[in-house]
Motif scaffolding. Structure first.
Motif: not given
Length: 993
Positions: A195-197, A802-803, A820-823, A825-828
């Motif tokens: 999340r921090r990343k 893209k994400e 999960i990482m890309h999703a 990012r898209a969620q943020l």
């Protein structure tokens, strides 16, 4: 003894002495080194000594188990305790995997291992446990003992993103101990780190978005400024006149035709000619007198008959042949046989040069040539006259005529010689001044402005009286100064012309050029102090003056062409403007007052601007394309290309904004083959927008074709990151659409009503229309998408898409961590319940039910806060296969299922109870509640579940009511329960028997 290390520890030595350890030669050698003097005499050992040693046998011989090694566990840390001498060297090594501790100069016996039971002792040491230790190993090496171990870190949700162990070493006195404390180094968990990343990357992306926005804004500002100069109607009449954007026409010099009529016979060759009538009485003379008599009686026909009889009668000896030919030609002219007459006259010039008849013949012929503007014939005839009649009183007329013919033929050097001859030899001062001024016209006609100005000033110097009366002088000098950009002096000459009130047909040039000078340089005779703000307004006043003062002149047409593009010009209709350009504007080419240089461009650019002001965008495109074919000047050709592309872009974008995608595609299909090649000023990003619109309508092949069209027209050194990035994303999106595979939704054991009005728990992703579309080779399209997305730069508008695409690809490939990482990012970037639901789905697919539940819980909170999102972002997510925001019913259903999977049936029960009250008309949650209660082993709850099912099965619903499905499910469940009860009863009876 101090400084001496014994080969045996006291415990080992004691065990040897009491016989518990065999006293073999090696042990004997080691034992002899135990005493202070290096020897021990066993025979003199007393029984008391044995009793003392026997007393400490349990201690010395290993009954103390681990001896010098202890491991203590605390809530916050673990601790190793090693009871070793302060002087024992210790070496500690550790990393994120484990540790290694080396005790130098000791053996395992010094650490508590009993003689003969070292392996058992090692096993006991290696079974020491602590929550922070995975394993322990101990090895005895030559002259050292090595203790190693592996760290154990939390796993799952609370696993450290960067697992490390903190260690603190120190020594204690009384007793001597070496202590090692170890504990987890504080740091974020994998989930927290992710999340921090993501948040850090989002901040970075946001910063890059701002950076790109600045660069793009600068680029767009520059492009918009260029567009404004070329396509903004306000700029047409408000900006200074600039040759970069406007055509400055070149006027031919005011070079009035010289009137030769007073010296040239125009009707008949023998005008003012006195025939010499013979007085002799011979027969030839009689014929001649008869012919003259008939001609004087105005009977040219009989005159011709008399001349014919004369020529037949005396054909071998014609004494009056020249006179009769000249008379015959004059008679033919009177009868209208000009061709035959002119042939005879040319014969006279050839046969009798220098004669009066030949002079008359040449003068008549040259007048006819002038009437027909046959400059070559005019020149040759005047040159013939100048050669054969050098002493004639009209010789200056011959030279003047030749000079004028040479001027019209562009033979400026020869014309200059003739004008200079006139300056030196003409008897008339007016002719001298005229010739002097016309030398300046020669240079002006060739655009040699410095030479023209010098010649005009010279003519003024030598012939001031005559020159100042010549209107052409003021106009031509003003024109020369205008092109030399000496606008102040030029305006003075034009004003002097107007002040003298010359009535000249070219007088419009003065007001027209004054208007252009005002528009260029801001000079105004009315209020020079306010010109910087009012120059263009004052220029328009002068254009109006040109129209009003010279309404039927060429200048009025040109002034209207300057004013038509102005939005405030006379409220002229578009139809009137088009009629003007089809008729009046076309006639300016035939006026003879304008140089052809820049004339097509002037007509085209003013016409195009008038259409921009009053016409439609597609009319601008078609006119720009048609007129660009006749434009020769490169800078204006590029402007027309720019205008054609710009209005194509604007028209297509306007159609797309109005949802007229089909019309936009048809327009581009029609116009595309006609569009010129692009250059660095052309913005063709509209092709990507058109491709995206086609894609959204399901025209995937059309979208790909438009992307290829974009690639064929773009220039790599010109395109900005935005276009390249968007182009890559759009093609990736198209490939996804063409080959898109439906991502599995969250699995659900709960039944879903098939009624049309019932919404599935989680809508399926992917488009149903794609399945019939030809696809790429399996696996290849995934690689292509990833390659394209690598060119989508973070920080640009397509980063969200893209994400999403990368998340869906990884989800399909079961790479759930990356998904999960890309999703995330898209969620943020776009926090919506739909995005949260998608992320929860991936968590569930990765068997992280707890993660899915926590995300979905957060999704429910977000929905309660706001249900409005950016339509653009929603449309983007939907086009990539992300379902729309789940309803509250869907969210409760999924949350309840996740709670059941986690074994939290009590929470699921409470959730369904609340939902049953909130959604009383939807019997879904009553059924879910009953199912949840049935899954418990609580008899009261199971009975309550049966009651709920009984009540639900008894309700009467209208036809087509979605709740009929849940009623049927309740009835089916009750039937299954009865069957189950029957089976159980039968089993009990069988057991009883």
């Amino acid at each position: 003894m101090p400084g001496i290390r014994f080969a045996y520890s006291p415990r080992e030595a004691g065990c040897l002495l009491v016989g518990l350890v065999p006293l073999d030669p090696p042990n004997l050698v080691r034992l002899l080194m135990f005493g202070q003097v290096g020897q021990v005499n066993q025979e003199v050992m007393t029984k008391i000594h044995r009793i003392v040693f026997l007393t400490f046998i349990p201690i010395f011989c290993g009954f103390n188990k681990l001896g010098a090694i202890h491991l203590e566990s605390f809530k916050t840390h673990g601790r190793f305790l090693f009871q070793i001498d302060q002087a024992t060297p210790v070496e500690w090594k550790s990393d994120f995997k484990g540790f290694k501790l080396i005790f130098k100069g000791i053996s395992v016996s010094d650490l508590g291992a009993g003689l003969g039971s070292e392996e058992q002792w090692k096993t006991q040491v290696e079974h020491l446990t602590d929550p922070r230790l995975k394993s322990i190993k101990i090895k005895e090496k030559v002259n050292s003992v090595e203790l190693s171990g592996s760290w154990k870190f939390p796993q799952g949700k609370w696993a450290y993103a960067k697992p490390e162990m903190e260690v603190f070493q120190y020594r204690q006195d009384h007793p001597d101990r070496y202590v090692v404390d170890f504990w987890y180094k504080e740091g974020p968990s994998v989930e927290q780190a992710l999340r921090r990343k993501n948040q850090t990357e989002l901040v970075s992306i946001s910063n890059r978005i701002r950076e790109h926005a600045k660069a793009i804004d600068f680029f767009k500002k520059k492009r918009l400024e260029q567009e404004a100069e070329l396509i903004d109607p306000k700029r047409f009449c408000e900006r200074p006149l600039d040759e970069k954007y406007d055509v400055i026409l070149r006027f031919n010099p005011v070079h009035d035709k010289f009137d030769f009529s007073k010296w040239l016979p125009t009707n008949v060759p023998d005008k003012n000619y006195e025939y010499k009538i013979p007085t002799e009485n011979d027969k030839q003379s009689q014929y001649v007198r008869l012919a003259y008599h008939l001609y004087s009686k105005d009977d040219p026909a009989l005159t011709l008959r008399a001349i014919e009889f004369y020529e037949q009668e005396f054909r071998h000896n014609l004494k009056y042949q020249l006179e009769m030919k000249f008379l015959k030609s004059s008679a033919l002219v009177r009868l209208g046989y000009t061709r035959e007459a002119e042939s005879l006259l040319r014969g006279i010039m050839v046969d009798s040069p220098g004669s009066e008849e030949a002079l008359r013949a040449a003068l008549y012929l040259v007048s006819k040539y002038m009437a027909k503007s046959l400059n070559l014939q005019i020149l040759s005839t005047f040159m013939w006259l100048s050669e054969h009649y050098q002493n004639h009183s009209l010789v200056w007329v011959f030279h003047l005529g030749a000079a004028e013919a040479m001027y019209d033929l562009g033979q400026t050097e020869r014309a200059g010689k003739e004008y200079r001859w006139l300056i030196e030899n003409s008897p008339d001062p007016g002719i001298k001044a005229e010739a002097s001024r016309r030398i300046g016209d020669l240079y002006l006609n060739r655009f040699q402005y410095e030479q023209a100005l010098a010649s005009y000033h010279q003519s003024e110097k030598y012939f001031p009286d005559q020159i100042h009366k010549d209107p052409a002088y003021y106009l031509n000098v003003g024109e020369t100064l205008f092109h030399l950009k000496d606008y102040k002096q030029a305006s003075e000459y034009f004003k002097n012309y107007l002040d003298k009130s010359f009535a000249h047909k070219s007088g419009w040039r003065a007001t027209f050029r004054l208007a252009e000078i005002t528009a260029i340089d801001g000079i105004s005779e009315k209020d020079p102090s306010q010109i910087p703000n009012k120059a263009q307004e004052n220029a328009r006043v002068l254009y109006y003056e040109t129209v009003n003062r010279f309404p039927y002149s060429l200048g009025a047409t040109l002034a209207r062409m300057r004013l038509f593009p102005c939005p405030d010009y006379g409220k002229v209709s578009f139809e009137s403007q088009q009629r003007f350009y089809g008729e009046d504007a076309e006639a300016i080419s035939d006026s003879g007052e304008l140089s052809p240089v820049g004339l097509p461009e002037f007509k085209s650019i003013t016409h195009l601007r008038s259409v921009i002001s009053l016409g439609t965008k597609d009319q601008v495109v078609y006119l720009a394309l048609s007129d660009s074919k006749i434009i020769k000047m490169d800078n204006f050709k590029s402007q027309f290309n720019f205008i054609a592309h710009s209005f194509t872009k604007m028209h297509i974008e306007a159609l797309l904004e109005n949802k007229s995608v089909i019309e936009a595609l048809r327009f581009y299909d029609n116009i595309a083959p006609k569009l010129p090649k692009t250059d660095e000023t052309i913005d063709i990003s509209y092709l990507l927008k058109l491709a995206e619109a086609a894609t959204n309508m399901g025209f995937y092949r059309v979208g790909l074709a438009l992307i290829q069209e974009y690639d064929s027209k773009k220039l790599a050194h010109v395109e900005i990151d935005l276009d390249l990035s968007h182009r890559a994303f759009l093609e990736a999106k198209l490939i996804w659409a063409l080959n898109g595979l439906a991502i599995p939704t969250v699995s659900s054991n709960a039944p879903v009503a098939p009624a049309a009005s019932a919404t599935p728990v989680v809508p399926n992703t992917g488009s149903g229309t794609v399945s019939s579309t030809p696809t790429l080779a399996p696996g290849q399209w995934v690689q292509d998408i990833r390659s394209l997305l690598a060119n989508v730069k973070d920080g640009l508008p397509d980063t969200l898409g893209k994400e999403i695409l990368l998340g869906m690809l990884n989800e399909k490939e079961k790479k759930f961590h990356e998904a999960i990482m890309h999703a995330s990012r898209a969620q943020l970037m776009n926090r919506t319940p739909a995005m949260d639901a998608w992320l929860a789905r991936i968590y569930e697919e990765s068997n992280d039910i707890q993660g899915a539940a926590s995300v979905f819980k957060q999704a429910q909170k977000e929905q309660s806060k706001s249900s409005s999102n950016t339509s653009i972002e929603q449309s983007l997510a939907a086009s990539l296969g992300i379902p729309s925001d789940p309803t509250k019913v869907e969210m409760v259903s999924i949350e309840g299922e996740l709670l059941s999977k986690l074994g939290k049936s009590d929470q699921a029960e409470e959730l369904y109870k609340e939902a049953s009250q909130e959604f009383k008309d939807n019997k879904r949650f009553q059924f879910y509640l009953a199912k949840t209660l049935l899954e418990t082993h609580n008899r009261l709850k199971r009975n309550r579940a049966k009651e709920i099912l009984e009540d639900l099965s008894q309700i009467k619903f209208p036809d087509n009511d979605p709740n009929l499905f849940w009623k049927e499910m309740a009835q089916s469940t009750l039937a299954n329960l009865k069957i189950e009860q029957t089976i159980n009863n039968d089993a009990k009876e069988g057991n009883h028997d």
